[in-house]
Every structure is written in structure tokens, then in C-alpha cells.
Design an enzyme around this catalytic site. Sequence first.
Site, PDB file in Angstrom:
ATOM      1  N   LYS A 112     -23.348   1.104  69.237  1.00  0.00           N
ATOM      2  CA  LYS A 112     -24.420   0.514  70.049  1.00  0.00           C
ATOM      3  C   LYS A 112     -23.931  -0.757  70.743  1.00  0.00           C
ATOM      4  O   LYS A 112     -24.290  -1.030  71.885  1.00  0.00           O
ATOM      5  CB  LYS A 112     -25.649   0.187  69.178  1.00  0.00           C
ATOM      6  CG  LYS A 112     -26.411   1.422  68.731  1.00  0.00           C
ATOM      7  CD  LYS A 112     -27.603   1.683  69.628  1.00  0.00           C
ATOM      8  CE  LYS A 112     -28.094   3.096  69.723  1.00  0.00           C
ATOM      9  NZ  LYS A 112     -28.499   3.797  68.558  1.00  0.00           N
ATOM     10  N   LYS A 192     -25.086  14.907  69.704  1.00  0.00           N
ATOM     11  CA  LYS A 192     -26.336  15.152  68.979  1.00  0.00           C
ATOM     12  C   LYS A 192     -27.502  15.148  69.980  1.00  0.00           C
ATOM     13  O   LYS A 192     -27.458  14.401  70.973  1.00  0.00           O
ATOM     14  CB  LYS A 192     -26.477  14.091  67.876  1.00  0.00           C
ATOM     15  CG  LYS A 192     -27.575  13.117  68.046  1.00  0.00           C
ATOM     16  CD  LYS A 192     -27.744  12.151  66.909  1.00  0.00           C
ATOM     17  CE  LYS A 192     -28.702  11.075  67.430  1.00  0.00           C
ATOM     18  NZ  LYS A 192     -29.432  10.291  66.528  1.00  0.00           N
ATOM     19  N   LYS A 195     -32.807  11.531  72.920  1.00  0.00           N
ATOM     20  CA  LYS A 195     -33.546  11.136  74.120  1.00  0.00           C
ATOM     21  C   LYS A 195     -32.633  10.408  75.090  1.00  0.00           C
ATOM     22  O   LYS A 195     -32.644  10.639  76.291  1.00  0.00           O
ATOM     23  CB  LYS A 195     -34.695  10.185  73.730  1.00  0.00           C
ATOM     24  CG  LYS A 195     -35.871  10.844  73.113  1.00  0.00           C
ATOM     25  CD  LYS A 195     -36.723   9.890  72.286  1.00  0.00           C
ATOM     26  CE  LYS A 195     -36.294   9.863  70.842  1.00  0.00           C
ATOM     27  NZ  LYS A 195     -37.260   9.288  69.900  1.00  0.00           N
TER      28      LYS A 195
HETATM   29  P1  ADP Z   1     -33.490   9.399  68.168  1.00  0.00           P
HETATM   30  O1  ADP Z   1     -32.157   9.603  67.475  1.00  0.00           O
HETATM   31  O2  ADP Z   1     -33.928  10.578  68.968  1.00  0.00           O
HETATM   32  O3  ADP Z   1     -33.622   8.086  68.875  1.00  0.00           O
HETATM   33  P2  ADP Z   1     -34.662   8.423  65.708  1.00  0.00           P
HETATM   34  O4  ADP Z   1     -33.420   7.627  65.559  1.00  0.00           O
HETATM   35  O5  ADP Z   1     -35.955   7.718  65.689  1.00  0.00           O
HETATM   36  O6  ADP Z   1     -34.580   9.323  67.016  1.00  0.00           O
HETATM   37  O7  ADP Z   1     -34.675   9.537  64.605  1.00  0.00           O
HETATM   38  C1  ADP Z   1     -35.835  10.034  63.976  1.00  0.00           C
HETATM   39  C2  ADP Z   1     -35.413  11.068  62.961  1.00  0.00           C
HETATM   40  O8  ADP Z   1     -34.904  12.220  63.632  1.00  0.00           O
HETATM   41  C3  ADP Z   1     -34.281  10.580  62.043  1.00  0.00           C
HETATM   42  O9  ADP Z   1     -34.505  11.046  60.741  1.00  0.00           O
HETATM   43  C4  ADP Z   1     -33.050  11.215  62.634  1.00  0.00           C
HETATM   44  O10 ADP Z   1     -32.043  11.431  61.655  1.00  0.00           O
HETATM   45  C5  ADP Z   1     -33.610  12.531  63.132  1.00  0.00           C
HETATM   46  N1  ADP Z   1     -32.817  13.046  64.260  1.00  0.00           N
HETATM   47  C6  ADP Z   1     -32.690  12.475  65.477  1.00  0.00           C
HETATM   48  N2  ADP Z   1     -31.907  13.214  66.279  1.00  0.00           N
HETATM   49  C7  ADP Z   1     -31.505  14.280  65.529  1.00  0.00           C
HETATM   50  C8  ADP Z   1     -30.679  15.415  65.795  1.00  0.00           C
HETATM   51  N3  ADP Z   1     -30.121  15.617  66.972  1.00  0.00           N
HETATM   52  N4  ADP Z   1     -30.501  16.306  64.793  1.00  0.00           N
HETATM   53  C9  ADP Z   1     -31.076  16.137  63.577  1.00  0.00           C
HETATM   54  N5  ADP Z   1     -31.873  15.092  63.278  1.00  0.00           N
HETATM   55  C10 ADP Z   1     -32.093  14.171  64.236  1.00  0.00           C
END
Ligand code: ADP
Length: 324
Positions: A112, A192, A195
Site C-alpha cells: 500500500k 485477486k 474493487k
Molecule cells: P476488498 O479487498 O475488496 O477491499 P475487504 O478488504 O474489505 O475488501 O475484504 C472483505 C472480506 O472479503 C475480507 O475477509 C477479505 O479477505 C475478503 N476478500 C476480499 N477480496 C477477496 C477475494 N478476491 N477472494 C477471497 N476473499 C476476498
Amino acid sequence: MKKRVFSGIRPTGRIHLGNYLGAVQNYVAMQDEYDCIYCVVDIHALTTLEDTHLLKDNVREQMIDLLAAGLDPDKCILFVQSHVPEVTELFTLLGMATPLSWLLRVPTFKEKAKQQPHNVNYGLVGYPVLMTADIVLYKAEAVPVGEDQLPHLELAREIVRRFNDQFGPTFPEPKGKLTSFPMVVGLDGRDKMSKSLNNHIELAATPEETMKKVMSAVTDPARRLRSDPGHPEVCNIYKLQKHFSPAIVDEIASECQSASRGCVDCKKQLGAAINEYLAPLRARRAEIAADQAYIDKVIKEGAEKARAIARVTMVEVKQKMGLL
Ligand code: ADP
């Protein structure tokens, strides 16, 4: 007594298939068996968001997504992180038990910091401490998350061990709980699903948007011509097929390997399967979104219930640390 579960999701947009398959489906599945607390972590979002004018709307959108996905406020506590200010107090106190060197070596921090060199803020390096505070404020033992969050959770366990050693046994060491699909790769077939990379499908997307996104997805890179045999084991679309078309997944694999199924047809069928799967959720979502008073009530009552637990923990923490 039921085991306590906690998890949080950042309101950086609406929930996508990666969040859902990697974590949210477990939030829903665990509601009956465990004492579940789920949170839209708006303070966490501030570590990367510079323009926050959409934050409040996104918190609400995400609440609606969680309710539509099947979270039931009569079975679990659902709240917004900043509505329970005790978490920021615990964040500060846990910070005293967390060596800075542990935080500086976290891979996501380094990543980050590279992505936003102009905004390497103190909150960003403290992210895992705030995440630990979120979990231990409720003394949660299990944390449903995607695979990407496991290093943060390992650090949370180290912080808990150190706190317990220094101030006496206080918090359980939280363990991650993965789904059968703990890492959903994005439609680019590379990173992965996320968003920020715009390689995702939102649960609330329209059927047309969903189909368009699926049709743009990368498949087996070695398959250039329609007549080339495919390799389902390396194809991201096939991984999604396993979830969304379980009844015909063997057929899909053999047709792909023999080249009797082309990628375009495969994607069309997957898009339709995803739309069919999400149709009830999308219908529920529309109903919930139309009832703003209900959403307000869920948010308010969730914070009250969470706060009642948080206050008790904070008294214990302050006593243990010599503040009370
Ligand atoms: P993002 O990564 O989309 O910004 P968050 O960090 O808020 O979302 O993640 C919310 C939940 O979704 C967490 O438990 C994270 O591990 C899971 N998560 C996010 N992206 C993925 C992905 N591509 N595959 C599996 N789990 C995911």
C-alpha cells in the site's frame, strides 16, 4: 456458551463476488451456530481513501448488501465500526503492546505504501492493530475472512499473545475461518478480485452488467483458437463454474479439454448461472433498499448491542493496564 465470531468489511464500494465467496457466505453460514458480530469498518476505509464524500453512502450500500446476502439482525449483531468508539480507545492501548517493527514488515503495508507514496499515513501502518482491536474488543475466537487476510490475523494473534503476557490473560487468540473458495481471482485472471483493480462483479450489478463483465474475463491463456484443447485447472472461469454450475462441472471440464466447448459459450453459460444464483439476493436487496427506516433501525440497534459488550471489555483492559 456459543463461540464468538467477528468479521469486518471495508465500505470502499459495494460487495463483490470475491468478498462474498471468500468471506460473506461464511458470515451467513455461521449465524446459527455461533454468536456472530459483523461490522462495516468505515475507519479502516480511511487508511486508503482520500476523497471520502462517498463513504457514508458506501456504508449504507454495504449494509444493504450484507442484509440481502442473508445476515439476519435477529441472529447476529451488525453495526458500523465508528459507531462504537471504544474500538479507537482499544486501538490506542493495543498500540502500546505492539512493536513498530512488526507493523513495518507487514507485506500489505509495504504494498500500500508503494501504491500511495503520497499518503503513507500513521493509520495505514496501524491497520493490523485496529483490526486486532476490532476482533478482541468482542473477545472473538473465530474470524471468517478470505485468504488475503491471514497474515493480518497471524499478527493479531501475536499482538494478543504479547498483551496477555504483559498484562495477564485477557483475550483469546483469534483464528481465521476460510470458505471453500478462499481466494477469488479477478476477471483479469491474474490478481485477486478487488474493487480497486476493477476486475470484479458486484452482487448488486444488473444481469446485463454481470454478463458483460463475465464475457470480458480472461480464460486459459494457452487456448488461442476455438479448436485448441483447454486446461480447466488453470482457467479462472472454470473455478467460478465449480461454484456456480456444480451439477455440470465435470461435463464442462471434459468438453473444454476436448475443445467441444468454446470459451465464449462457456462464459455465456457462466454469466447466466451467476445471474440465476444472484437473482433472489438481488430481489431481496431491492426490497431492503426501499425501506430506509429498517436500515436505520438495524444500524442503530446493532451499535447499541455491540457497544454494551465493548464497554465491559474496556473496563477489564483498563484495569489490567493500570489505568483504572
Ligand atoms: P476488498 O479487498 O475488496 O477491499 P475487504 O478488504 O474489505 O475488501 O475484504 C472483505 C472480506 O472479503 C475480507 O475477509 C477479505 O479477505 C475478503 N476478500 C476480499 N477480496 C477477496 C477475494 N478476491 N477472494 C477471497 N476473499 C476476498
